[in-house]
Design a protein around this motif. Structure first.
Motif, PDB file in Angstrom:
ATOM      1  N   GLY A  74     -31.889  33.224 -45.032  1.00  0.00           N
ATOM      2  CA  GLY A  74     -31.179  33.972 -46.076  1.00  0.00           C
ATOM      3  C   GLY A  74     -30.863  33.155 -47.319  1.00  0.00           C
ATOM      4  O   GLY A  74     -30.694  33.702 -48.400  1.00  0.00           O
ATOM      5  N   HIS A  75     -30.789  31.831 -47.162  1.00  0.00           N
ATOM      6  CA  HIS A  75     -30.397  31.013 -48.315  1.00  0.00           C
ATOM      7  C   HIS A  75     -31.558  30.222 -48.892  1.00  0.00           C
ATOM      8  O   HIS A  75     -31.365  29.170 -49.514  1.00  0.00           O
ATOM      9  CB  HIS A  75     -29.176  30.163 -47.969  1.00  0.00           C
ATOM     10  CG  HIS A  75     -28.019  31.059 -47.663  1.00  0.00           C
ATOM     11  ND1 HIS A  75     -27.315  31.726 -48.639  1.00  0.00           N
ATOM     12  CD2 HIS A  75     -27.550  31.509 -46.477  1.00  0.00           C
ATOM     13  CE1 HIS A  75     -26.427  32.529 -48.057  1.00  0.00           C
ATOM     14  NE2 HIS A  75     -26.546  32.414 -46.762  1.00  0.00           N
ATOM     15  N   ILE A  76     -32.743  30.764 -48.741  1.00  0.00           N
ATOM     16  CA  ILE A  76     -33.906  30.233 -49.452  1.00  0.00           C
ATOM     17  C   ILE A  76     -34.040  31.071 -50.728  1.00  0.00           C
ATOM     18  O   ILE A  76     -33.992  32.303 -50.668  1.00  0.00           O
ATOM     19  CB  ILE A  76     -35.179  30.341 -48.574  1.00  0.00           C
ATOM     20  CG1 ILE A  76     -35.007  29.484 -47.310  1.00  0.00           C
ATOM     21  CG2 ILE A  76     -36.407  29.916 -49.366  1.00  0.00           C
ATOM     22  CD1 ILE A  76     -36.165  29.579 -46.329  1.00  0.00           C
ATOM     23  N   LEU A 128     -25.740  35.386 -58.308  1.00  0.00           N
ATOM     24  CA  LEU A 128     -24.988  34.314 -57.657  1.00  0.00           C
ATOM     25  C   LEU A 128     -24.786  34.667 -56.183  1.00  0.00           C
ATOM     26  O   LEU A 128     -24.243  35.723 -55.856  1.00  0.00           O
ATOM     27  CB  LEU A 128     -23.632  34.129 -58.346  1.00  0.00           C
ATOM     28  CG  LEU A 128     -22.709  33.068 -57.727  1.00  0.00           C
ATOM     29  CD1 LEU A 128     -23.292  31.667 -57.852  1.00  0.00           C
ATOM     30  CD2 LEU A 128     -21.322  33.123 -58.353  1.00  0.00           C
ATOM     31  N   CYS A 129     -25.227  33.775 -55.299  1.00  0.00           N
ATOM     32  CA  CYS A 129     -25.065  34.014 -53.855  1.00  0.00           C
ATOM     33  C   CYS A 129     -23.699  33.502 -53.420  1.00  0.00           C
ATOM     34  O   CYS A 129     -23.133  32.602 -54.042  1.00  0.00           O
ATOM     35  CB  CYS A 129     -26.179  33.287 -53.094  1.00  0.00           C
ATOM     36  SG  CYS A 129     -26.092  33.502 -51.302  1.00  0.00           S
ATOM     37  N   ARG A 130     -23.185  34.048 -52.318  1.00  0.00           N
ATOM     38  CA  ARG A 130     -21.874  33.597 -51.837  1.00  0.00           C
ATOM     39  C   ARG A 130     -21.902  32.153 -51.379  1.00  0.00           C
ATOM     40  O   ARG A 130     -20.874  31.525 -51.227  1.00  0.00           O
ATOM     41  CB  ARG A 130     -21.367  34.528 -50.732  1.00  0.00           C
ATOM     42  CG  ARG A 130     -22.119  34.440 -49.456  1.00  0.00           C
ATOM     43  CD  ARG A 130     -22.126  35.744 -48.710  1.00  0.00           C
ATOM     44  NE  ARG A 130     -23.347  35.807 -47.936  1.00  0.00           N
ATOM     45  CZ  ARG A 130     -23.525  35.139 -46.801  1.00  0.00           C
ATOM     46  NH1 ARG A 130     -22.571  34.380 -46.319  1.00  0.00           N
ATOM     47  NH2 ARG A 130     -24.664  35.219 -46.168  1.00  0.00           N
ATOM     48  N   CYS A 131     -23.100  31.570 -51.199  1.00  0.00           N
ATOM     49  CA  CYS A 131     -23.178  30.156 -50.822  1.00  0.00           C
ATOM     50  C   CYS A 131     -23.081  29.261 -52.055  1.00  0.00           C
ATOM     51  O   CYS A 131     -23.021  28.037 -51.933  1.00  0.00           O
ATOM     52  CB  CYS A 131     -24.469  29.866 -50.067  1.00  0.00           C
ATOM     53  SG  CYS A 131     -25.932  29.794 -51.110  1.00  0.00           S
ATOM     54  N   GLY A 132     -23.082  29.870 -53.255  1.00  0.00           N
ATOM     55  CA  GLY A 132     -22.942  29.076 -54.473  1.00  0.00           C
ATOM     56  C   GLY A 132     -24.247  28.864 -55.220  1.00  0.00           C
ATOM     57  O   GLY A 132     -24.241  28.444 -56.374  1.00  0.00           O
ATOM     58  N   ASP A 190     -29.939  33.328 -56.626  1.00  0.00           N
ATOM     59  CA  ASP A 190     -31.134  34.052 -56.179  1.00  0.00           C
ATOM     60  C   ASP A 190     -31.598  33.706 -54.761  1.00  0.00           C
ATOM     61  O   ASP A 190     -32.802  33.698 -54.480  1.00  0.00           O
ATOM     62  CB  ASP A 190     -32.299  33.827 -57.165  1.00  0.00           C
ATOM     63  CG  ASP A 190     -32.046  34.527 -58.495  1.00  0.00           C
ATOM     64  OD1 ASP A 190     -31.174  35.421 -58.522  1.00  0.00           O
ATOM     65  OD2 ASP A 190     -32.714  34.174 -59.482  1.00  0.00           O
ATOM     66  N   CYS A 191     -30.649  33.421 -53.877  1.00  0.00           N
ATOM     67  CA  CYS A 191     -31.015  33.326 -52.458  1.00  0.00           C
ATOM     68  C   CYS A 191     -31.534  34.702 -52.045  1.00  0.00           C
ATOM     69  O   CYS A 191     -31.053  35.723 -52.546  1.00  0.00           O
ATOM     70  CB  CYS A 191     -29.791  33.021 -51.597  1.00  0.00           C
ATOM     71  SG  CYS A 191     -29.133  31.386 -51.838  1.00  0.00           S
ATOM     72  N   VAL A 192     -32.469  34.736 -51.109  1.00  0.00           N
ATOM     73  CA  VAL A 192     -33.036  36.025 -50.708  1.00  0.00           C
ATOM     74  C   VAL A 192     -31.943  36.943 -50.157  1.00  0.00           C
ATOM     75  O   VAL A 192     -31.982  38.163 -50.333  1.00  0.00           O
ATOM     76  CB  VAL A 192     -34.213  35.834 -49.715  1.00  0.00           C
ATOM     77  CG1 VAL A 192     -33.754  35.362 -48.349  1.00  0.00           C
ATOM     78  CG2 VAL A 192     -35.019  37.121 -49.585  1.00  0.00           C
TER      79      VAL A 192
HETATM   80 ZN    ZN Z   1     -27.180  31.582 -50.622  1.00  0.00          ZN
END
Ligand code: ZN
Length: 392
Positions: A238-240, A249-253, A256-258
């Motif tokens: 998910g975080h690629i 912006l992804c919640r991981c920071g 454009d993470c998938v």
């Molecule tokens: Zn992410």
């Protein structure tokens, strides 16, 4: 067949393995396969019988004369307790030592309430399910949780949806009530194990399972075994990041993470941005089923971005089958056509030559099956069986 050298003499645990797989089911077979002497075979078989791990089956075929006694793995020689926790629902079950469900229930639980609330609830449910079988010894416990898990430590890490679970060592909490071997893994890993064992074992032992639901996650089966990586963080597909994600912006920071552009959450957001009144993933699935062109197109766009990441994973892992599961996989047609289109364009020719992309066949029970096998693989391994203290 060459006899094994003395240094490799089979242990009781290895003999159990031969009986479970059906490779050797009589004392004579065991002697032949292992090269053990008759007294040595007898010693190991007696130990396994005493421990209730095998039974003698007298129902042999009667062809005149006395048939050799068959030895059978005793699947009812104990039970394992399993639970597959999702964000809002838990599947909880008691299984026998072959991994078959003896009793199962599902429960609405809000995992956000944290381990102090959720784990006692799960353990109470196991007690209820065990009610009818107080005599079956509990041999192990397996849990799947929606968080990354440092597998060896049974500790949750950077919880995906629930902050209250971050850094929690689960086994000691369970062990207070069930002092048996306890195994914890990420929810998608246990679903991947379940899907592989129940549907593909022996046929496709290299499998990439992708769960597309509120979030995107994956579980990798390589050579028949789950691939956890050094600490348990493998499979975080998910975080690629994807190209041309639009700068979300992804919640991981990261950007454009998938997960941030192609998950169920992202699809709902995109539909709403187009003025569509969709509240839940079920609403979205209904629109796809009704053939709504705009929804199909949003799903297909998401699937193409997912396909980019899957294409890279296929190059890296060369799976025989990619299984799509989770709520969004209910929209299988537009989802799989989007993924397939990109994977066949972007992955290498050899890796896609026989690649199948299929829909999960197990549904909500997959996590339970996977948890049971995760526990059984450990507690019935030759090492674990041989480490068991000899009772007099
Ligand atoms: Zn992410």
């Amino acid at each position: 067949m060459p006899r094994r050298p003395a240094a490799a003499l089979a242990t009781s645990g290895e003999v159990l393995c031969l009986i479970r797989t059906g490779e050797a089911v009589t004392r004579a077979d065991i002697g032949r396969v292992t090269g053990l002497s008759r007294p040595a075979v007898s010693l190991r078989v007696t130990e396994l019988l005493d421990r209730g791990l095998i039974v003698e089956d007298s129902e042999g075929p009667s062809t005149g004369g006395r048939p050799p006694t068959r030895l059978v793995f005793n699947a009812s020689g104990g039970v394992v307790l399993v639970a597959s926790l999702g964000a809002s629902r838990a599947q909880i079950a008691v299984c026998d030592l072959a991994g078959h469900e003896l009793a199962r229930t599902s429960l609405d639980v809000d995992v956000e309430e944290g381990p102090d609330v959720v784990l006692p609830l799960v353990m109470d449910t196991w007690d209820d399910l065990l009610g009818d079988r107080p005599t079956s010894p509990v041999r192990g416990v397996g849990l799947g949780v929606p968080a990354t898990v440092e597998f060896a430590a049974g500790r949750t890490e950077s919880a995906r949806i629930m902050a209250s679970w971050t850094g929690v060592a689960v086994p000691p909490i369970i062990a207070e009530r069930f002092p048996v071997p306890i195994f914890l893994d990420n929810d998608v890993n246990v679903i991947a194990i379940g899907e592989h064992r129940a549907v593909y074992a022996g046929e496709a032992d290299d499998l990439l399972f992708i769960k597309v639901s509120t979030r995107i996650g994956s579980g990798i089966i390589a050579g028949g075994e789950i691939l956890r990586g050094a600490l348990g963080a493998a499979g975080e597909i998910g975080h690629i990041p994807v190209r041309d994600g639009g700068g979300v912006l992804c919640r991981c920071g990261n950007i454009d993470c998938v997960d941030s552009v192609a998950s169920g959450t992202a699809i709902l957001r995109d539909l709403r941005a187009r003025g569509r009144d969709v509240k839940t993933l079920d609403d979205m699935v209904s629109l796809v089923r009704a053939g709504d062109a705009e929804t199909m197109s949003v799903v297909r766009d998401a699937a193409r971005m997912l396909g980019e990441v899957v294409a890279s994973a296929v190059n890296l892992l060369n799976p025989a089958v990619v299984v799509l599961g989770g709520d969004v996989a209910e929209t299988f047609q537009p989802m799989v056509s989007g993924v397939r289109e990109v994977v066949h364009r972007r992955s290498t020719a050899l890796s896609t030559r026989n690649l199948r992309i299929e829909r999960s066949r197990l549904g909500p029970g997959a996590g339970i099956v996977g948890c049971a096998h995760m526990v059984l693989d450990h507690i019935l391994s030759p090492e674990a069986v041989d480490a068991f203290p000899r009772s007099g």
